[in-house]
Design an enzyme around this catalytic site. Sequence first.
Site, PDB file in Angstrom:
ATOM      1  N   GLU A  92       2.855 -14.905 -22.711  1.00  0.00           N
ATOM      2  CA  GLU A  92       2.902 -14.101 -23.937  1.00  0.00           C
ATOM      3  C   GLU A  92       4.137 -13.197 -23.884  1.00  0.00           C
ATOM      4  OE1 GLU A  92       0.118 -10.778 -24.262  1.00  0.00           O
ATOM      5  OE2 GLU A  92      -0.379 -11.428 -26.287  1.00  0.00           O
ATOM      6  N   GLU A 150     -11.048  -8.575 -26.008  1.00  0.00           N
ATOM      7  CA  GLU A 150     -10.102  -9.146 -26.981  1.00  0.00           C
ATOM      8  C   GLU A 150      -8.741  -9.102 -26.330  1.00  0.00           C
ATOM      9  OE1 GLU A 150     -11.040 -10.390 -29.791  1.00  0.00           O
ATOM     10  OE2 GLU A 150     -13.089  -9.615 -29.921  1.00  0.00           O
ATOM     11  N   LYS A 158     -11.157   5.515 -25.639  1.00  0.00           N
ATOM     12  CA  LYS A 158      -9.956   5.802 -24.843  1.00  0.00           C
ATOM     13  C   LYS A 158      -8.788   5.047 -25.476  1.00  0.00           C
ATOM     14  CE  LYS A 158      -7.432   4.194 -21.806  1.00  0.00           C
ATOM     15  NZ  LYS A 158      -6.199   4.824 -22.319  1.00  0.00           N
ATOM     16  N   CYS A 188      -1.335  -9.357 -31.261  1.00  0.00           N
ATOM     17  CA  CYS A 188      -1.983 -10.389 -30.437  1.00  0.00           C
ATOM     18  C   CYS A 188      -2.085 -11.716 -31.169  1.00  0.00           C
ATOM     19  CB  CYS A 188      -3.372  -9.901 -30.026  1.00  0.00           C
ATOM     20  SG  CYS A 188      -4.384  -9.437 -31.434  1.00  0.00           S
TER      21      CYS A 188
HETATM   22  P1  NAD Z   1      -3.197  -3.020 -21.532  1.00  0.00           P
HETATM   23  O1  NAD Z   1      -4.163  -4.000 -21.009  1.00  0.00           O
HETATM   24  O2  NAD Z   1      -2.090  -2.585 -20.655  1.00  0.00           O
HETATM   25  O3  NAD Z   1      -3.927  -1.681 -21.998  1.00  0.00           O
HETATM   26  C1  NAD Z   1      -4.972  -1.679 -22.924  1.00  0.00           C
HETATM   27  C2  NAD Z   1      -5.832  -0.444 -22.713  1.00  0.00           C
HETATM   28  O4  NAD Z   1      -6.461  -0.537 -21.434  1.00  0.00           O
HETATM   29  C3  NAD Z   1      -5.041   0.865 -22.713  1.00  0.00           C
HETATM   30  O5  NAD Z   1      -5.795   1.877 -23.356  1.00  0.00           O
HETATM   31  C4  NAD Z   1      -4.907   1.166 -21.233  1.00  0.00           C
HETATM   32  O6  NAD Z   1      -4.728   2.537 -20.990  1.00  0.00           O
HETATM   33  C5  NAD Z   1      -6.246   0.668 -20.706  1.00  0.00           C
HETATM   34  N1  NAD Z   1      -6.279   0.342 -19.276  1.00  0.00           N
HETATM   35  C6  NAD Z   1      -5.250   0.015 -18.464  1.00  0.00           C
HETATM   36  N2  NAD Z   1      -5.702  -0.209 -17.209  1.00  0.00           N
HETATM   37  C7  NAD Z   1      -7.046  -0.041 -17.225  1.00  0.00           C
HETATM   38  C8  NAD Z   1      -8.087  -0.159 -16.262  1.00  0.00           C
HETATM   39  N3  NAD Z   1      -7.839  -0.486 -15.001  1.00  0.00           N
HETATM   40  N4  NAD Z   1      -9.356   0.083 -16.639  1.00  0.00           N
HETATM   41  C9  NAD Z   1      -9.643   0.392 -17.923  1.00  0.00           C
HETATM   42  N5  NAD Z   1      -8.698   0.531 -18.887  1.00  0.00           N
HETATM   43  C10 NAD Z   1      -7.416   0.309 -18.548  1.00  0.00           C
HETATM   44  O7  NAD Z   1      -2.632  -3.646 -22.896  1.00  0.00           O
HETATM   45  P2  NAD Z   1      -1.522  -3.039 -23.859  1.00  0.00           P
HETATM   46  O8  NAD Z   1      -0.192  -3.239 -23.206  1.00  0.00           O
HETATM   47  O9  NAD Z   1      -1.897  -1.681 -24.296  1.00  0.00           O
HETATM   48  O10 NAD Z   1      -1.660  -4.018 -25.126  1.00  0.00           O
HETATM   49  C11 NAD Z   1      -0.981  -5.215 -25.224  1.00  0.00           C
HETATM   50  C12 NAD Z   1      -1.906  -6.387 -24.902  1.00  0.00           C
HETATM   51  O11 NAD Z   1      -3.070  -6.322 -25.696  1.00  0.00           O
HETATM   52  C13 NAD Z   1      -1.284  -7.744 -25.239  1.00  0.00           C
HETATM   53  O12 NAD Z   1      -1.568  -8.644 -24.207  1.00  0.00           O
HETATM   54  C14 NAD Z   1      -1.996  -8.158 -26.512  1.00  0.00           C
HETATM   55  O13 NAD Z   1      -2.024  -9.542 -26.744  1.00  0.00           O
HETATM   56  C15 NAD Z   1      -3.343  -7.586 -26.300  1.00  0.00           C
HETATM   57  N6  NAD Z   1      -4.024  -7.378 -27.581  1.00  0.00           N
HETATM   58  C16 NAD Z   1      -5.098  -8.171 -27.906  1.00  0.00           C
HETATM   59  C17 NAD Z   1      -5.719  -8.023 -29.147  1.00  0.00           C
HETATM   60  C18 NAD Z   1      -6.892  -8.890 -29.559  1.00  0.00           C
HETATM   61  O14 NAD Z   1      -7.536  -8.559 -30.548  1.00  0.00           O
HETATM   62  N7  NAD Z   1      -7.188  -9.968 -28.875  1.00  0.00           N
HETATM   63  C19 NAD Z   1      -5.252  -7.053 -30.033  1.00  0.00           C
HETATM   64  C20 NAD Z   1      -4.172  -6.268 -29.663  1.00  0.00           C
HETATM   65  C21 NAD Z   1      -3.566  -6.426 -28.429  1.00  0.00           C
END
Ligand code: NAD
Length: 532
Positions: free
Chosen positions: A400, A268, A195, A302
């Site tokens: 962040e 992650e 997804k 991230c």
């Molecule tokens: P997000 O948590 O909003 O979304 C991530 C994914 O989760 C998306 O595909 C979203 O559609 C899905 N999602 C949202 N709500 C959900 C739920 N209730 N159940 C299941 N899936 C759901 O994050 P984002 O805004 O897309 O990404 C930015 C964040 O990701 C930042 O905090 C960043 O630090 C983190 N990030 C971490 C890493 C790592 O490797 N640690 C890498 C990249 C980004």
Amino acid sequence: MTTPTPELRRASGVNGLPIPLHPLTNLIARSALSSDRRDQLTVHAPFTGDVLGHVPACTEADVEAAVERAKHAQPHWAHRAFPERQAILSRYHDLVLERQDGIMDLIQLESGKARRHALEEILDVAIHSRYYTFHSQRHMKPKARRGALPLLTSAWEYRHPVGVVGVIAPWNYPLSLAISDSLPALMAGNGVILKPSHQTPFTALYAIQLLREAGLPPDIFQIVTGRGSVIGPALIERVNYVSFTGSTATGREIARQAAGRLIRYSLELGGKNPAIVLDDADLDQTVAGVARGVFSNAGQLCMAIERLYVQAGVYERFREAFVRHVRALEMNAALDFSADVGSLISQDQVDKVDAHVRDAVEKGARLLAGGHARPDLGPYFYEPTVLTGVTPEMAVYAEETFGPVVALYRFDRVEEGIRRANDTDYGLNASVWTGDLHRGREVAWQIQAGTVNVNDAYASAWASIDAPMGGMKDSGVGRRHGAEGILRYTEAQTIAARRLLSSSIDGDLAPETFGAVMTWILRAMKHIPGLR
Ligand code: NAD
């Protein structure tokens, strides 16, 4: 700085997209649907704000059907010989490198990032493909383990695929973070349902098309497009493992749901990553390296540096050189390598970044560079920004930002730098900059982060694919990359056999004698290195 080219503006409509090899309309057919009628989600090109295309908003029924198909296909896939799976991944490696120009166009159009950061995604997927082509079998093969008692028992560790893995990915690295966690799951013999973020589905759809071209059977890897809050929970409800990359807040929700089903997961999550510049660091290289670490992907990374601690002896000179360097960074919307920094992905991101900067300035922080949106370049551009005088009551101090903003701090003794670097709820990535590698490792070891780089911001640790990568504290659970990156997608099984069935010591001896014999054996085993 330059403005978006007219070609790009034209290109960003659905018609005339400059990616002749994979028109978006064909890609949409790659979304897993259980029927034809669907609501559509609109995907925008951040460089211009134009509509890039539409994808189906999958429903719970679509997710259910996709998981069922994957479950059906998975046993056959798991029984295919390793060399067959390796050949597919190896072909995929070659295809990604061969088609890199078109893929980078697509990543840029969908995410708004600078091309050099799209290139990082290509390289990352190639590194993952190569590594798991050649090392999956070694990690997965049955291993002889020491039995309970020498000569009398023997034991083996087997690894079984978990079944169907759900991979939930964010928008910031739409190729790398969607695909690189999926490849080891496939190599372990699992089915995968991906997804992607609803903001960046096309890159993932193209990546899956390439995997099909490389020979991957259709049902073993499918994509469901749509909103996370709708199809995310539906997916977690049905899969056998969840691999999630995204925010800490969503990660907590996923952990709660997965715990209810007693399925395993890796998370992650976010970071507030520190860099420590020691007073013996090479200034020129450190200034350039730290700037890359702060502004990669316009800070929407991230592992990006958001807190910069510089030792007193070098502070003034570093600050001056760093600010000069940051002000000279090129920011534009071109589909070439001319930009150092690209666009943010959306108005939400601009608002969040601007709110952090405004809040800091209102509470007394000083802007040394940047601090403003740049709508003249594109709707979501924001200047590379450097703040000083940041204090704990400002949001940017501990939260962040996930944008092109760094706070600069001065410290005196190394212990103080380490203590302040560790003063955070996060623990994803960190860096130490020094002329003495040994000293760098000494300092790195004391930082509470899953990866720490010496004289590099993030790429060295990330690309060391044989070593684990992931977060401590609120930055995550579990690790990707290396052996852990594939073994997380397996169930361990121990098979132990007992030799000498008819004359086993526990069956034939009286309990007192058995106790005395076992006591003697255990005492002896402690002293024999090969048996400890
Ligand atoms: P997000 O948590 O909003 O979304 C991530 C994914 O989760 C998306 O595909 C979203 O559609 C899905 N999602 C949202 N709500 C959900 C739920 N209730 N159940 C299941 N899936 C759901 O994050 P984002 O805004 O897309 O990404 C930015 C964040 O990701 C930042 O905090 C960043 O630090 C983190 N990030 C971490 C890493 C790592 O490797 N640690 C890498 C990249 C980004």
